[in-house]
Design an enzyme around this catalytic site. Sequence first.
Site, short mmCIF file in Angstrom:
data_model
loop_
_atom_site.label_atom_id
_atom_site.label_comp_id
_atom_site.label_asym_id
_atom_site.label_seq_id
_atom_site.Cartn_x
_atom_site.Cartn_y
_atom_site.Cartn_z
N GLN A 239 0.82 -1.20 0.00
CA GLN A 239 0.00 0.00 0.00
C GLN A 239 0.86 1.26 0.00
OE1 GLN A 239 -2.47 0.73 3.46
NE2 GLN A 239 -4.07 1.63 2.21
N SER A 240 0.44 2.25 -0.75
CA SER A 240 1.12 3.53 -0.79
C SER A 240 0.91 4.27 0.53
CB SER A 240 0.60 4.39 -1.95
OG SER A 240 1.07 5.71 -1.85
N ASP B 247 -0.36 -7.18 -8.82
CA ASP B 247 0.87 -7.97 -8.92
C ASP B 247 1.07 -8.28 -10.40
OD1 ASP B 247 2.86 -9.91 -8.93
OD2 ASP B 247 2.12 -10.94 -7.17
N SER C 61 17.12 -0.47 -17.49
CA SER C 61 18.31 -0.17 -16.69
C SER C 61 19.54 -0.14 -17.57
CB SER C 61 18.50 -1.24 -15.60
OG SER C 61 19.75 -1.08 -14.95
N TYR D 78 19.71 -9.65 -13.27
CA TYR D 78 18.92 -8.43 -13.32
C TYR D 78 19.04 -7.79 -14.70
CZ TYR D 78 17.60 -3.55 -12.59
OH TYR D 78 17.03 -2.31 -12.71
N GLY E 169 31.94 7.38 9.76
CA GLY E 169 33.39 7.18 9.77
C GLY E 169 33.83 5.78 9.42
N TYR F 122 19.48 11.88 -10.08
CA TYR F 122 18.78 12.37 -8.89
C TYR F 122 17.28 12.15 -9.06
CZ TYR F 122 17.19 15.50 -5.18
OH TYR F 122 16.58 16.03 -4.07
#
Length: 318
Positions: free
Chosen positions: A35-36, A47, A109, A132, A182, A198
């Site tokens: 669910q959003s 699905d 991709s 993938y 670190g 981005y």
Amino acid sequence: MKKIAILGGSGFIGSHLSQYLNKMNIDFIILDKIQSIQFPKKWQFADVTRPLELHKTLSAVDVIINLAAEHQDNIEPKSLYYDVNVQGAKNICAVAEYLNIKYIIFTSSVAIYGFIEHETAEDGAYQPFNNYGKSKLAAEQVYDKWVAKNANRTLVIIRPTVVFGKNNRGNVYNLFKQIVFGKFFMIGTGNNKKSMAYIDNITAFLHYVTMLPINRYVFNYVDKPDFTMNELTQIIYYTLNKKRNNFHIPYIIGLFIGYCFDLLTKITGKKYPISYIRIKKFCACTQFKSNNIKQYNFKAPVSLKEGIIKTIHSEFIK
């Protein structure tokens, strides 16, 4: 006005795209197994491996944006890549044909190009090295068959490089986190360049391509300029106001460490953030470009450096 269905709309890119479309007052629905959080009233369960559910949820839709995918490096069983990415594409195309939906946008991709030696555009050779990338390439071929059947159909294939931004928990976030706490050590010389994208820019581009005329389109998506790992980490250290760690681990030792973690995973069954393939990808020069986007008037709203700084502030400073 077109009604848009976002398959995989509850995920990272889908959530940002939903927010973008909502601000633009564009009609959309979110189809996902999860669910959003932002738009529960616009969400419906779907699905891509179950075509009967797609029939119910895709009626009265004009544009399908398919973001649904199995994409992590270590998915088990491997067949899931093909069940979701390839068979899912076949199911989407079959339902689109049945419902007479003529506009599909598919996020593929740059993984379909595999390990590259030079900056690669849309005409680069296909050499996927993992399941993938192989499954994404096979899915593209499924969509190509669909669009070729009817001259009135539109297919937009977008091949993003690594996408980062607020709420993403991928490799770029892990790099930020390691530097924050670190725990980061540069592997190799750090002179290898990395292409990045981005989130605000790719969501703007996803909206932009919903308005293209009838045709078949292929775009790499990358925000320029490409930074070397040394340049990228310098931006991160500076934004965090932290002193830079200049210690470098030789590449061959880094690969050996990754191999040791792979063995440990096989022995214990536990998945670790370090692996041979991740070390290899970290040290590789992965530069991409889009010759095809240059032919259009799309302009990314945020510079890459600004996107890095905004992400660090939202995740680690605020």
